[in-house]
Design an enzyme around this catalytic site. Sequence first.
Site, PDB file in Angstrom:
ATOM      1  N   GLU A  84     -54.256  13.549 -24.388  1.00 19.52           N
ATOM      2  CA  GLU A  84     -53.347  14.663 -24.652  1.00 19.52           C
ATOM      3  C   GLU A  84     -53.596  15.872 -23.750  1.00 19.52           C
ATOM      4  O   GLU A  84     -52.758  16.782 -23.684  1.00 19.52           O
ATOM      5  CB  GLU A  84     -53.450  15.069 -26.120  1.00 19.52           C
ATOM      6  N   GLU A 113     -70.002  -1.921 -29.886  1.00 20.66           N
ATOM      7  CA  GLU A 113     -70.818  -0.710 -29.981  1.00 20.66           C
ATOM      8  C   GLU A 113     -72.312  -0.996 -29.899  1.00 20.66           C
ATOM      9  O   GLU A 113     -73.107  -0.103 -29.638  1.00 20.66           O
ATOM     10  CB  GLU A 113     -70.509   0.050 -31.263  1.00 20.66           C
TER      11      GLU A 113
END
Length: 296
Positions: A84, A113
Amino acid sequence: MTRLGHLSTEGARAERAEIDRLPTGELVRLMNEDDAVVPMAVSHAQHAIAAAVDAIVERLEAGGRLIYVGAGTAGRIGVLDASECGPTFNTDRVVGVIAGGQVAVSNASESAEDNREAGAMALAALGLGAADAVVGISASGRTPYVLGAVERARSTGALTVGVACNEGSELSASVEHPIDVVVGPEFIAGSTRLKAGTAQKLVLNMLSTLTMVRLGKTYGNLMVDVRVTNAKLRDRATRIVEQVAGADTHEAAAALAEAGDDAKVAVTMLRTATNADGARERLLAADGHLRRALGE
């Protein structure tokens, strides 16, 4: 076997043990009550956040990037915030890295992860350098992928920041700027997409937005570096030019068109009575800060 029951984000609250028996209205009230603690937890970290922003600004002024690294929810929040920044601040220097790659944004790849080396390799692939700032994001503060990335960042001289939701975490001990936002056990035990995720989003909002404010990407609270890519954003850019330049809609739209949809250039043209090239030169001399270009 890894045991994480001591982490506050993994705790199971006794008073929530029978929520599946409650009416929906009561569930909404209780969850909203839980969420209300997040802004206060963030406020306790405000000095650490401010210090991190100032340090990040120094790196970006030197030509570096702001790089978020996370896994699961934390990684997705980092990718979201980074994506964004392009349209809002007209920059490609905020990057989101997630364990499992971009496919993990929409398809869970939680096993990724645990690969510490993969975190280091992901940053190496970006050509990480000393001018960059790396923000590791991990609710537990012990995600191997994030720790590997931070370790690689420190070895290159990059700035390191950590956002964790447990006190005394390995991540916080591994970075120059630890940001601990302790939100406590989740509404659903261990579901760190809830309060921890909200806290991470609030912190990343501050890190990116305030960094861009310091870099001159706004004029007051106006996004003067907005990318004009649709009708809504063209209207917004036009209104920004009207407001800052004191112009009417026709003048603002004409200047914006001549400026190639660059609101900063359009404002500078109108305020200093110069053409687009002259306005760009003034902005370049002012390092892109509109106030400086206008002599304010």
